[in-house]
Design an enzyme around this catalytic site. Structure first.
Site, PDB file in Angstrom:
ATOM      1  N   LYS A 129       0.848  -1.196   0.000  1.00 46.17           N
ATOM      2  CA  LYS A 129       0.000   0.000   0.000  1.00 46.17           C
ATOM      3  C   LYS A 129       0.882   1.244   0.000  1.00 46.17           C
ATOM      4  O   LYS A 129       1.889   1.295   0.693  1.00 46.17           O
ATOM      5  CB  LYS A 129      -0.896  -0.009   1.247  1.00 46.17           C
ATOM      6  CG  LYS A 129      -1.742   1.257   1.424  1.00 46.17           C
ATOM      7  CD  LYS A 129      -2.779   1.422   0.319  1.00 46.17           C
ATOM      8  CE  LYS A 129      -3.285   2.861   0.222  1.00 46.17           C
ATOM      9  NZ  LYS A 129      -4.064   3.073  -1.037  1.00 46.17           N
TER      10      LYS A 129
ATOM     11  N   ASN B 254       5.666   6.446  -6.438  1.00 49.91           N
ATOM     12  CA  ASN B 254       4.318   6.709  -6.929  1.00 49.91           C
ATOM     13  C   ASN B 254       4.163   8.206  -7.154  1.00 49.91           C
ATOM     14  O   ASN B 254       3.985   8.969  -6.207  1.00 49.91           O
ATOM     15  CB  ASN B 254       3.324   6.168  -5.896  1.00 49.91           C
ATOM     16  CG  ASN B 254       1.887   6.482  -6.231  1.00 49.91           C
ATOM     17  OD1 ASN B 254       1.584   7.123  -7.228  1.00 49.91           O
ATOM     18  ND2 ASN B 254       0.996   6.020  -5.378  1.00 49.91           N
TER      19      ASN B 254
ATOM     20  N   CYS C 210      -0.678   9.230  -7.977  1.00 45.82           N
ATOM     21  CA  CYS C 210      -1.906   8.994  -7.222  1.00 45.82           C
ATOM     22  C   CYS C 210      -2.891  10.119  -7.502  1.00 45.82           C
ATOM     23  O   CYS C 210      -2.608  11.281  -7.209  1.00 45.82           O
ATOM     24  CB  CYS C 210      -1.653   8.902  -5.719  1.00 45.82           C
ATOM     25  SG  CYS C 210      -3.215   8.655  -4.830  1.00 45.82           S
TER      26      CYS C 210
ATOM     27  N   LYS D  27       6.572   4.892 -10.977  1.00 46.83           N
ATOM     28  CA  LYS D  27       5.226   4.495 -11.416  1.00 46.83           C
ATOM     29  C   LYS D  27       4.531   5.667 -12.087  1.00 46.83           C
ATOM     30  O   LYS D  27       4.265   6.691 -11.467  1.00 46.83           O
ATOM     31  CB  LYS D  27       4.414   4.001 -10.216  1.00 46.83           C
ATOM     32  CG  LYS D  27       3.025   3.531 -10.605  1.00 46.83           C
ATOM     33  CD  LYS D  27       2.415   2.655  -9.536  1.00 46.83           C
ATOM     34  CE  LYS D  27       1.005   2.243  -9.891  1.00 46.83           C
ATOM     35  NZ  LYS D  27       0.384   1.436  -8.835  1.00 46.83           N
TER      36      LYS D  27
ATOM     37  N   GLY E 152      -9.187  -1.581 -13.399  1.00 44.20           N
ATOM     38  CA  GLY E 152      -9.956  -2.763 -13.788  1.00 44.20           C
ATOM     39  C   GLY E 152      -9.971  -2.978 -15.300  1.00 44.20           C
ATOM     40  O   GLY E 152      -9.363  -2.221 -16.053  1.00 44.20           O
TER      41      GLY E 152
ATOM     42  N   THR F 260      -6.902  -4.578  -9.255  1.00 46.49           N
ATOM     43  CA  THR F 260      -8.334  -4.759  -9.061  1.00 46.49           C
ATOM     44  C   THR F 260      -8.753  -6.222  -9.001  1.00 46.49           C
ATOM     45  O   THR F 260      -9.672  -6.574  -8.255  1.00 46.49           O
ATOM     46  CB  THR F 260      -9.091  -4.026 -10.197  1.00 46.49           C
ATOM     47  OG1 THR F 260      -8.699  -2.648 -10.156  1.00 46.49           O
ATOM     48  CG2 THR F 260     -10.584  -4.133 -10.056  1.00 46.49           C
TER      49      THR F 260
HETATM   50  C1  LIG Z   1      -8.304   0.481  -4.097  1.00 47.72           C
HETATM   51  C2  LIG Z   1      -7.048   0.861  -4.822  1.00 47.72           C
HETATM   52  C3  LIG Z   1      -6.015   1.480  -4.143  1.00 47.72           C
HETATM   53  C4  LIG Z   1      -4.835   1.836  -4.793  1.00 47.72           C
HETATM   54  N1  LIG Z   1      -3.806   2.412  -4.092  1.00 47.72           N
HETATM   55  C5  LIG Z   1      -2.619   2.641  -4.719  1.00 47.72           C
HETATM   56  C6  LIG Z   1      -1.498   3.106  -4.003  1.00 47.72           C
HETATM   57  O1  LIG Z   1      -1.546   3.295  -2.788  1.00 47.72           O
HETATM   58  N2  LIG Z   1      -0.336   3.346  -4.672  1.00 47.72           N
HETATM   59  C7  LIG Z   1      -0.241   3.137  -6.028  1.00 47.72           C
HETATM   60  O2  LIG Z   1       0.820   3.363  -6.609  1.00 47.72           O
HETATM   61  N3  LIG Z   1      -1.291   2.667  -6.735  1.00 47.72           N
HETATM   62  C8  LIG Z   1      -2.473   2.419  -6.113  1.00 47.72           C
HETATM   63  N4  LIG Z   1      -3.526   1.917  -6.836  1.00 47.72           N
HETATM   64  C9  LIG Z   1      -3.360   1.694  -8.279  1.00 47.72           C
HETATM   65  C10 LIG Z   1      -3.005   0.237  -8.583  1.00 47.72           C
HETATM   66  O3  LIG Z   1      -1.799  -0.118  -7.976  1.00 47.72           O
HETATM   67  C11 LIG Z   1      -2.901   0.031 -10.106  1.00 47.72           C
HETATM   68  O4  LIG Z   1      -1.913   0.915 -10.624  1.00 47.72           O
HETATM   69  C12 LIG Z   1      -4.207   0.351 -10.820  1.00 47.72           C
HETATM   70  O5  LIG Z   1      -5.293  -0.030 -10.035  1.00 47.72           O
HETATM   71  C13 LIG Z   1      -4.296  -0.322 -12.198  1.00 47.72           C
HETATM   72  O6  LIG Z   1      -4.208  -1.708 -12.118  1.00 47.72           O
HETATM   73  P1  LIG Z   1      -5.508  -2.687 -11.988  1.00 47.72           P
HETATM   74  O7  LIG Z   1      -6.437  -2.303 -13.126  1.00 47.72           O
HETATM   75  O8  LIG Z   1      -4.968  -4.069 -12.070  1.00 47.72           O
HETATM   76  O9  LIG Z   1      -6.134  -2.381 -10.681  1.00 47.72           O
HETATM   77  C14 LIG Z   1      -4.709   1.569  -6.183  1.00 47.72           C
HETATM   78  C15 LIG Z   1      -5.755   0.956  -6.868  1.00 47.72           C
HETATM   79  C16 LIG Z   1      -6.912   0.585  -6.212  1.00 47.72           C
HETATM   80  C17 LIG Z   1      -8.005  -0.092  -6.987  1.00 47.72           C
END
Ligand SMILES: Cc1cc2nc3c(=O)[nH]c(=O)nc-3n(C[C@H](O)[C@H](O)[C@H](O)COP(=O)(O)O)c2cc1C
Ligand SMILES: Cc1cc2nc3c(=O)[nH]c(=O)nc-3n(C[C@H](O)[C@H](O)[C@H](O)COP(=O)(O)OP(=O)(O)OC[C@H]3O[C@@H](n4cnc5c(N)ncnc54)[C@H](O)[C@@H]3O)c2cc1C
Ligand SMILES: Cc1cc2nc3c(=O)[nH]c(=O)nc-3n(C[C@H](O)[C@H](O)[C@H](O)COP(=O)(O)OP(=O)(O)OC[C@H]3O[C@@H](n4cnc5c(N)ncnc54)[C@H](O)[C@@H]3O)c2cc1C
Ligand SMILES: Cc1cc2nc3c(=O)[nH]c(=O)nc-3n(C[C@H](O)[C@H](O)[C@H](O)COP(=O)(O)O)c2cc1C
Ligand code: FES
Ligand code: FES
Lengths: 260, 304, 304, 260
Positions: free
Chosen positions: C47, C128, C131, C166, C218, C267
């Site tokens: 996280k 990161n 965000c 990132k 997603g 996701t």
């Molecule tokens: C609930 C949630 C919390 C997230 N928190 C972070 C985070 O703290 N730091 C970060 O770099 N990305 C965060 N992300 C982004 C994910 O790491 C990822 O880059 C993004 O969701 C795209 O991938 P996915 O479609 O497989 O979820 C978060 C995504 C979700 C859904």
């Protein structure tokens, strides 16, 4: 329009045949035309799926489609129970009849795999007008239920299987060449994978037999508006993109540019 | 009285309702006339036009993605002249607003074509500076505030009809591009065009689209579109036409709450030819249910 | 022999397979240990951490959209110190690569936190700068090539572990940002973070998220993510970790074909706690079916 | 884990009760815990849906959920036939038992609308340990099947309907106040719309009766990892966000900050 699922049966490995009650529309459909079927209310899958009409029971207002389960859309179709409602656009596309001359009395049907379905309706609709010879290719004899319907409509049925488990071992186009050496029909109608259609077009040209083919392309609207379903059609020295969904799916084989 | 007035006025052009068929998904209307009464539509934005005819990109031109589609049509169209002589007269038979969607490869091409369209019987010009499917032109004009400003300013000189500038979502900051278009003389904005995207077949190891990349549309992009419309609405004073994944009346209302005076419906037409008409009916029902009398009661009504 | 080697090497760090749990969806691993063996994972990106603890944004923090979700968590986390003392020792019990995901409000905050993490027993640092859910910081650092260059350069000074930057998809040109990060000293890139988006309830007329806007993730965003990974891979020489909508093995393979050496799964974990392990198995089966011996046989293998 | 649909019936307007075979897991579930249900394999809907377990048939390994059809997920649930497989995470959440003291022998259940379902299991599980009074509110008597299960477990059932079509006309909290004037129970357990819970918390504080409530919030993972399901929980002068899915859904009412 809303169709009601009348039957939905597994007839070969991962191939289903579905009857759909469409009412009066059924009898107006010509071979080569297709149904554009919405697969559920969800947005995943989103697009309709184009499936050829392969058989018509005009009296009872029922059309039949036979489909292979490949991805999300056809998987959904396979799950539909009798009585379910289907959101369908039908009939779409031009049809073999619209392209072929009016006076056909001898026709050879050349099809491969799931490409045989539009030919099946062609056989059904031309059985009284024309002498039909069906030359069909499949992977193996597991697909027997796909060629059986051709037997009642055809003067002769020639089957090639890739593994030799039924009929001749080899490609459908090899059998076609053998047959052409003996006799040249008035017209050939083909449908199948694009590699097969390409060979078919060459052979037909070589033997100087008129040939129509039904093409497949990924579709959006299915009604001619979005221009995503195009194929290259030659005329004289030029070529143009034509819509498979409305200008086709049936074209003269010598007009189609298969190079892509 | 329960009289509901669905009219909207965009820079002096009156639409009988806020629902417009989106460019590229409705061709020139003919195909849909079998399925619905074109007179019912607020407007029709025609297939993107270029000065000369274009054949477009090699097939396949569509790939289905989760709740969306990628397309790579590449502006296949008969050219501006053929549009004016063959398609426009057909469209003008109907009581609906005709929006000419214009794209080009160069400033000159945009201007010459805009001039031709301006002299024809169109109702509005929609300047497409956001097509992701052509090599030169299209998107590159919409990619930065500077280039958007420049092309809008140029075309403005030739356009005496209301000028709608259609923005691309493939930008760092939609507010800057929206401002630039407004400052250059746009009468209205429409957004969003498609997001750049790609799909690969893991078995063949090839891209699914013949053109490798394409533009993403449909329900998948709705959250992004809604955000950008909301951002643009807070930035400019000119009317905004919102689009991106609108499939039903609720979707359309969300865009209007976010600040759109009207909406365009694209991908939904490919799924359901009657989509536009169903959405008009849905909006009417929403207005009835909520005791709203005009579209103004919805636009910008987001509470936050 | 049918020996398959799924290892990947990212800047000297060896992952036993290319599947990493994505930041923010896997917390610090504990919750998932009930559902799967953490030793099976290529890595875990924890996280997003900030120098000080953060409570995050007001609820609701999630909205389901078509084939996607919007989240507006806003970096709720216990802070770097608590991570190092309470969470890191737990994670280090497992034979998997631990990636510390770091966000901040200011250059200084990023640097101080990076220094603390660098001295702790992490395997990699993921910076990161993307965000979308915090007011200052986060996304603003990743929005332009210049700001991305600057923050990467700063943090590089404090980071002796491999530094993964990132990237945000909310930019005009991903190639420029990717180059900037590489030039500033990034050892690897990961992309994409979430797309800015919004959802509205037409009945209450309010945004669904407490924070109004959120980040879209997603399957809906997969085409956009794939496109950006492909673009970045053609631009930089450093390894790329791809993500965005990966739900199954085929999705992961598409990202690798487009040029990713490894993938992150976000996701999908929310939908199915076992998603990562299932994806690892899927990739192995794909390799077997296609006679591939190493991940290198997939990465960049797109034919076009 | 995979559950098998055992029954799925419409019991009130747009409310279905579904039995799910879960085997041995069933008997370990405590009132307040929920099932997190994947609604199909499609990505639309994508997320699981949290639904309280409302009844357990431990002997046969069957759990029951009762759900209102609101959107895509619950609509999908309503379409599932007996024998269908469901992808379920269960049990999730803390439970009433985990929060309440061990020696409860008198408990008042205060619920509104679809908020009564976790209370139903609480009644089932406490019927032999405690005197139960159920004070429940609904829109109208159409929802009778929702309160009927409480009758067999409760010493007394008080019903309020908004339209007065059954029991008292008005809000459930009005009835609670009337009852509290006569007697103060050992503990109150509440569940329902957040406006109702807010009033309940005030009333409990005013009458100085310990009160636990079960909250609802939009969820992602349901297992405590994604931090999207938070609610504000006060402790001393501070507040912190706590996860409804794992720190809750049951909390002491005086700790919950209802202001948002
Ligand atoms: C609930 C949630 C919390 C997230 N928190 C972070 C985070 O703290 N730091 C970060 O770099 N990305 C965060 N992300 C982004 C994910 O790491 C990822 O880059 C993004 O969701 C795209 O991938 P996915 O479609 O497989 O979820 C978060 C995504 C979700 C859904
Ligand atoms: C005019 C026409 C007639 C057809 N008739 C039949 C038939 O009678 N029986 C039959 O089994 N199949 C037929 N097909 C092919 C059928 O449309 C596809 O197999 C089907 O759309 C695959 O959908 P899916 O959801 O299973 O696969 P997915 O892989 O999930 O489909 C993803 C997307 O690609 C499209 N797609 C995938 N394969 C094809 C293909 N071969 N042709 C066109 N689009 C494709 C789908 O429509 C969808 O938009 C026909 C295609 C066309 C164009
Ligand atoms: C711990 C808990 C227990 C619950 N128990 C029950 C129960 O026993 N019976 C019952 O009918 N309902 C219950 N709910 C509410 C139920 O989860 C929602 O009604 C359901 O998720 C709506 O899904 P949908 O697809 O029908 O609606 P949609 O509107 O399509 O849902 C869209 C998204 O919003 C979420 N959502 C919408 N409403 C709610 C809500 N009230 N609470 C949480 N998420 C929501 C959905 O989960 C989904 O992610 C419970 C909720 C929680 C948190
Ligand atoms: C097949 C297709 C063709 C399109 N062609 C054009 C076009 O020519 N000009 C244009 O401005 N937009 C074009 N678009 C974009 C749409 O007008 C619209 O901006 C976009 O699809 C988002 O809306 P939607 O999600 O409702 O489809 C096209 C979209 C699709 C799907
Ligand atoms: S599918 Fe739209 S034009 Fe053919
Ligand atoms: S739903 Fe993920 S932490 Fe509660």
């Amino acid at each position: 329009m809303t169709g009601i699922v009348y039957s939905n049966d597994l007839i070969s490995p991962s191939i289903y045949k579905m009857g759909i009650q469409l009412g009066d529309t059924a009898e107006s459909i010509q071979a080569g035309q297709f149904a554009h079927v919405r697969c559920g209310q969800s947005y995943d899958p989103l697009l309709r799926r184009p499936i050829s009409v392969c058989q018509i029971d005009a009296e009872n207002g029922i059309i039949y489609i036979t489909y292979q389960v490949k991805g999300k859309g056809t998987r959904w179709l396979a799950e539909q129970a009798i009585g379910s409602k289907l959101d369908i656009l039908c009939p779409l596309g031009n049809s073999f009849e619209a392209v072929m001359p009016a006076d056909i009395n001898e026709i050879w049907l050349v099809g491969g795999g799931i490409g045989v379905f539009p030919l099946q309706l062609l056989a059904q609709q031309y059985k009284d007008k024309a002498d039909i010879v069906s030359i069909l290719g499949f992977r193996s004899d597991e697909f027997k239920p796909l060629w059986q319907p051709f037997e009642q409509y055809s003067k002769r049925v020639i089957i090639a299987t890739e593994d030799g488990s039924y009929g001749y071992e080899g490609l459908v186009t090899d059998e076609l060449i053998l047959a052409l050496r003996a006799h040249k029909p008035q017209i050939i109608a083909g449908c199948g994978p694009s590699k097969m259609l390409k060979s078919l077009a060459c052979i037909a040209e070589q033997y100087d037999v008129p040939c129509v083919v039904s093409l497949e392309e990924r579709m959006g609207c299915g009604i001619g508006a979005c221009l995503v379903c195009n194929c290259k059609i030659k005329s004289d020295d030029e070529w143009h993109y034509r819509r498979v969904c409305t200008d086709g799916p049936v074209f003269w084989s010598h007009e189609v540019s298969f190079d892509e | 009285m329960n009289e509901i007035n669905m009219c909207v006025d965009i820079c002096g052009v009156k639409l009988k309702n806020p629902v417009i068929a989106a460019s590229g998904t409705f061709a020139f209307g003919r195909e849909y006339s079998r399925y619905l009464d074109l007179n019912r539509l607020g407007g029709i934005s025609v297939k993107g036009l270029t000065l000369y005819p274009r054949e477009g990109n090699p097939p396949p031109r569509i790939a289905e993605t989760a709740a969306g589609i990628l397309n790579s049509v590449g502006l296949q169209n008969p050219g501006v002249d053929a549009f004016i002589s063959n398609e426009l007269p057909y469209l003008k038979q109907f009581d609906t607003v005709v929006i000419a969607n214009l794209a080009g490869n160069s400033r000159d091409e945009y201007c010459v074509a805009a001039d031709k369209l301006d002299k024809a019987d169109i109702d509005m010009l929609e300047l497409n500076i956001s097509c992701p499917n052509v090599k030169e032109g299209g998107l590159s004009f919409g990619a930065t505030p500077e280039s958007a400003y420049d092309i809008t300013k140029q075309v403005r000189n030739y356009c005496h009809h209301p000028l709608v500038v259609k923005l691309s979502p493939n930008v760092g900051n939609i507010k800057d591009v929206a401002s630039a278009a407004q400052n250059a003389g746009a009468d209205a904005l429409s957004l969003i065009n498609t997001l750049l995207g790609m799909a690969i077949d893991p078995h063949t190891r090839k891209p699914i689209l013949g053109n490798i990349t394409g533009g993403l549309s449909g329900p998948a992009i709705k959250p992004v579109a809604l955000y950008m419309v909301w951002q643009a609405a807070q930035t400019v004073d000119i009317p905004i036409i919102g689009m991106g994944g609108i499939m039903n009346g609720n979707d359309a209302i969300e865009f209007m709450l976010a600040g759109a005076v009207a909406v365009q419906v694209g991908t939904a037409n490919l799924v359901e030819p009657m989509a536009t008409v169903r959405i008009i009916d849905d909006i009417e029902r929403y207005m009835l249910d909520n005791g709203l009398k005009t579209i103004k009661d919805i636009t910008g009504g987001l509470i936050c």
